[in-house]
Design a protein around this motif. Structure first.
Motif, PDB file in Angstrom:
ATOM      1  N   GLN A  22       8.251   0.268   3.027  1.00  0.00           N
ATOM      2  CA  GLN A  22       8.096   0.628   1.328  1.00  0.00           C
ATOM      3  C   GLN A  22       6.624   0.203   2.061  1.00  0.00           C
ATOM      4  OE1 GLN A  22       8.588  -2.223  -0.847  1.00  0.00           O
ATOM      5  NE2 GLN A  22       7.458  -1.329  -2.791  1.00  0.00           N
ATOM      6  N   MET A  23       4.903   1.406   1.192  1.00  0.00           N
ATOM      7  CA  MET A  23       3.944   1.262   1.301  1.00  0.00           C
ATOM      8  C   MET A  23       3.433   1.593   0.233  1.00  0.00           C
ATOM      9  SD  MET A  23       1.882   4.759   3.384  1.00  0.00           S
ATOM     10  CE  MET A  23       1.652   4.728   1.669  1.00  0.00           C
ATOM     11  N   THR A  24       2.329   0.242  -0.022  1.00  0.00           N
ATOM     12  CA  THR A  24       1.554   0.572  -1.458  1.00  0.00           C
ATOM     13  C   THR A  24       0.094   0.881  -0.502  1.00  0.00           C
ATOM     14  OG1 THR A  24       3.266   0.001  -1.887  1.00  0.00           O
ATOM     15  CG2 THR A  24       1.856   0.372  -3.654  1.00  0.00           C
ATOM     16  N   VAL A  25      -1.017   1.635  -1.195  1.00  0.00           N
ATOM     17  CA  VAL A  25      -2.487   1.039  -1.086  1.00  0.00           C
ATOM     18  C   VAL A  25      -2.568   0.411  -2.360  1.00  0.00           C
ATOM     19  CG1 VAL A  25      -4.776   2.386  -1.472  1.00  0.00           C
ATOM     20  CG2 VAL A  25      -2.580   3.703  -0.056  1.00  0.00           C
ATOM     21  N   ILE A  26      -2.605  -0.292  -2.180  1.00  0.00           N
ATOM     22  CA  ILE A  26      -3.303  -1.426  -3.936  1.00  0.00           C
ATOM     23  C   ILE A  26      -4.801  -1.626  -4.188  1.00  0.00           C
ATOM     24  CG2 ILE A  26      -0.994  -2.965  -3.454  1.00  0.00           C
ATOM     25  CD1 ILE A  26      -3.475  -5.051  -2.606  1.00  0.00           C
ATOM     26  N   GLU A  27      -5.231  -1.481  -2.655  1.00  0.00           N
ATOM     27  CA  GLU A  27      -7.198  -1.039  -3.521  1.00  0.00           C
ATOM     28  C   GLU A  27      -7.672   0.554  -2.813  1.00  0.00           C
ATOM     29  OE1 GLU A  27      -9.592  -4.250  -3.065  1.00  0.00           O
ATOM     30  OE2 GLU A  27     -10.392  -3.901  -4.207  1.00  0.00           O
ATOM     31  N   LYS A  28      -8.543   0.966  -3.046  1.00  0.00           N
ATOM     32  CA  LYS A  28      -9.302   2.319  -3.073  1.00  0.00           C
ATOM     33  C   LYS A  28     -10.846   1.688  -3.256  1.00  0.00           C
ATOM     34  CE  LYS A  28     -11.084   6.801  -2.745  1.00  0.00           C
ATOM     35  NZ  LYS A  28     -11.171   8.281  -3.219  1.00  0.00           N
ATOM     36  N   ILE A  29     -11.444   1.283  -1.685  1.00  0.00           N
ATOM     37  CA  ILE A  29     -12.425   0.639  -1.761  1.00  0.00           C
ATOM     38  C   ILE A  29     -13.537   1.670  -1.265  1.00  0.00           C
ATOM     39  CG2 ILE A  29     -14.087  -1.295   0.285  1.00  0.00           C
ATOM     40  CD1 ILE A  29     -11.993  -2.656   0.619  1.00  0.00           C
ATOM     41  N   ALA A  30     -13.500   2.502  -0.796  1.00  0.00           N
ATOM     42  CA  ALA A  30     -13.846   4.398  -0.255  1.00  0.00           C
ATOM     43  C   ALA A  30     -13.280   5.235   0.049  1.00  0.00           C
ATOM     44  CB  ALA A  30     -15.541   3.740   0.643  1.00  0.00           C
ATOM     45  N   ASP A  31     -13.736   6.017   0.445  1.00  0.00           N
ATOM     46  CA  ASP A  31     -12.761   7.307   0.592  1.00  0.00           C
ATOM     47  C   ASP A  31     -11.850   6.930   1.679  1.00  0.00           C
ATOM     48  OD1 ASP A  31     -14.742  10.408  -0.782  1.00  0.00           O
ATOM     49  OD2 ASP A  31     -13.562   8.830  -1.741  1.00  0.00           O
ATOM     50  N   ASP A  32     -13.246   6.205   2.435  1.00  0.00           N
ATOM     51  CA  ASP A  32     -12.569   5.854   4.346  1.00  0.00           C
ATOM     52  C   ASP A  32     -12.597   4.288   4.357  1.00  0.00           C
ATOM     53  OD1 ASP A  32     -16.288   5.577   5.811  1.00  0.00           O
ATOM     54  OD2 ASP A  32     -15.009   4.141   4.169  1.00  0.00           O
ATOM     55  N   THR A  33     -12.120   3.701   3.162  1.00  0.00           N
ATOM     56  CA  THR A  33     -12.034   1.915   3.363  1.00  0.00           C
ATOM     57  C   THR A  33     -10.730   2.032   2.758  1.00  0.00           C
ATOM     58  OG1 THR A  33     -13.773   2.012   4.527  1.00  0.00           O
ATOM     59  CG2 THR A  33     -12.175   0.265   3.692  1.00  0.00           C
ATOM     60  N   LEU A  34      -9.488   1.901   2.736  1.00  0.00           N
ATOM     61  CA  LEU A  34      -8.849   1.451   1.625  1.00  0.00           C
ATOM     62  C   LEU A  34      -7.544   0.228   2.131  1.00  0.00           C
ATOM     63  CD1 LEU A  34      -6.884   4.572   1.961  1.00  0.00           C
ATOM     64  CD2 LEU A  34      -8.204   4.366   0.589  1.00  0.00           C
ATOM     65  N   VAL A  35      -7.019  -0.602   1.144  1.00  0.00           N
ATOM     66  CA  VAL A  35      -6.428  -1.989   1.275  1.00  0.00           C
ATOM     67  C   VAL A  35      -4.699  -1.088   1.396  1.00  0.00           C
ATOM     68  CG1 VAL A  35      -5.966  -4.325   0.755  1.00  0.00           C
ATOM     69  CG2 VAL A  35      -8.157  -3.107   0.404  1.00  0.00           C
ATOM     70  N   PHE A  36      -4.116  -1.796   2.147  1.00  0.00           N
ATOM     71  CA  PHE A  36      -2.260  -1.122   1.971  1.00  0.00           C
ATOM     72  C   PHE A  36      -1.867  -2.664   1.579  1.00  0.00           C
ATOM     73  CE2 PHE A  36      -2.375   3.129   3.772  1.00  0.00           C
ATOM     74  CZ  PHE A  36      -3.573   3.432   3.817  1.00  0.00           C
ATOM     75  N   LEU A  37      -0.597  -2.310   1.139  1.00  0.00           N
ATOM     76  CA  LEU A  37       0.792  -3.340   1.547  1.00  0.00           C
ATOM     77  C   LEU A  37       1.746  -2.115   1.806  1.00  0.00           C
ATOM     78  CD1 LEU A  37       1.504  -6.563   1.066  1.00  0.00           C
ATOM     79  CD2 LEU A  37       2.557  -5.670  -1.171  1.00  0.00           C
ATOM     80  N   GLN A  38       2.607  -3.042   3.165  1.00  0.00           N
ATOM     81  CA  GLN A  38       3.111  -2.175   3.891  1.00  0.00           C
ATOM     82  C   GLN A  38       5.033  -3.593   4.255  1.00  0.00           C
ATOM     83  OE1 GLN A  38       0.819   0.732   6.306  1.00  0.00           O
ATOM     84  NE2 GLN A  38       2.378  -0.726   7.749  1.00  0.00           N
ATOM     85  N   VAL A  39       5.595  -2.987   3.773  1.00  0.00           N
ATOM     86  CA  VAL A  39       7.240  -3.757   3.986  1.00  0.00           C
ATOM     87  C   VAL A  39       7.766  -3.254   5.012  1.00  0.00           C
ATOM     88  CG1 VAL A  39       9.187  -5.038   2.631  1.00  0.00           C
ATOM     89  CG2 VAL A  39       7.156  -4.424   1.645  1.00  0.00           C
ATOM     90  N   HIS A  40       7.939  -4.349   5.884  1.00  0.00           N
ATOM     91  CA  HIS A  40       8.099  -3.140   7.478  1.00  0.00           C
ATOM     92  C   HIS A  40       9.594  -3.739   7.301  1.00  0.00           C
ATOM     93  CE1 HIS A  40       4.766  -2.041   9.158  1.00  0.00           C
ATOM     94  NE2 HIS A  40       4.220  -2.876   8.529  1.00  0.00           N
TER      95      HIS A  40
END
Ligand SMILES: CCCCCc1ccc(-c2ccc(S(=O)(=O)CCO)cc2)cc1/C=C\c1ccccn1
Length: 239
Positions: free
Chosen positions: A89-107
């Protein structure tokens, strides 16, 4: 605009990881553990309070794609599940900029260890490469664990949170075609360095972790590079 609270760390780690990736594997106790054509994978055996945290460095040369294309697909959340087979499962939990994201990934759980998740910022940047005459710009994606109070560790005790620092550093080389002919993909080569340090977070048997890394990393890099080649082959070159 005022800068994001994470920006100083993002900038520092990205610069540090680029320098680290460009260090050769001649010194520092790197041991070659996998080889497949142009792909060479090295590791160092390291433990941090009894847990295996073996740093990995992979070097690869891929023909027909640019470093910008490699980093674009590595960074993009939209295509992640197409090539990342260990992510459930993968979620983008924050968009800091067009070139910078925060991901939460369940492996996916790897028996007998408990399931893991990873929360990290991901930053892509282009670095002008002045000191290499025939080398072109360098593109880098850096992924580094971060905390987020909305997503505390071990959500309802299900997952153990890993901490990781990963960088993908790509340099494009163009073999100029005869007298001003249009550059085609046959004239392009991309030199890749992939570095990763993953701390498993909670205890996992050293033998299991080392077996996972030995099996999964070569698969991961081969699958990812094949995916990018396939995605790019009929598209205009993204320099
Ligand atoms: C007991 C098992 C513990 C390891 C679980 C695990 C944690 C993290 C990660 C991982 C690997 C690559 C990245 S990335 O390069 O940033 C790309 C975005 O996904 C982020 C996370 C994987 C895996 C599990 C398997 C595994 C281990 C290597 C290589 C491939 N898969």
């Amino acid at each position: 605009a005022t800068q994001h609270r994470l920006w100083p760390e993002i900038d520092r780690i990205s610069v540090e990881q680029l320098r680290y990736a460009r260090l050769g594997v001649g010194e520092g106790g790197w041991q070659l553990f996998a080889e497949d054509g142009e792909m060479k994978m090295y590791k160092r055996e390291e433990e941090s309070n009894g847990m295996v945290v073996d740093p990995l460095k992979a070097c690869h040369v891929v023909r027909g794609v640019t470093g910008h294309e490699m980093c674009h697909y590595f960074f993009s959340p939209d295509v992640r599940m197409e090539w990342e087979t260990t992510v459930e499962q993968m979620t983008v939990i924050e968009k800091i900029a067009d070139d910078t994201l925060v991901f939460l990934q369940v492996h996916k759980r790897i028996w007998p260890a408990s399931q893991r998740d990873a929360l990290f910022w991901s930053h892509m940047r282009q670095v002008p490469d002045h000191n290499d005459r025939d080398g072109h710009d360098i593109w880098i994606v850096c992924n580094h664990s971060t905390d987020n109070s909305d997503f505390p560790q071990s959500n309802n005790g299900k997952c153990v949170r890993v901490t990781l620092t990963v960088c993908l550093v790509c340099q494009t080389f163009i073999d100029p075609p005869k007298d001003g002919a249009k550059i085609t993909r046959d004239d392009i080569t991309c030199k890749i360095t992939y570095c990763s340090v993953v701390n498993p977070g909670g205890w996992a048997p050293a033998s299991v972790l080392r077996a996972v890394y030995k099996r999964e990393y070569p698969k991961f890099l081969k699958r990812f590079t094949a995916y990018v080649i396939d995605q790019c082959k009929d598209k205009p070159i993204m320099f």
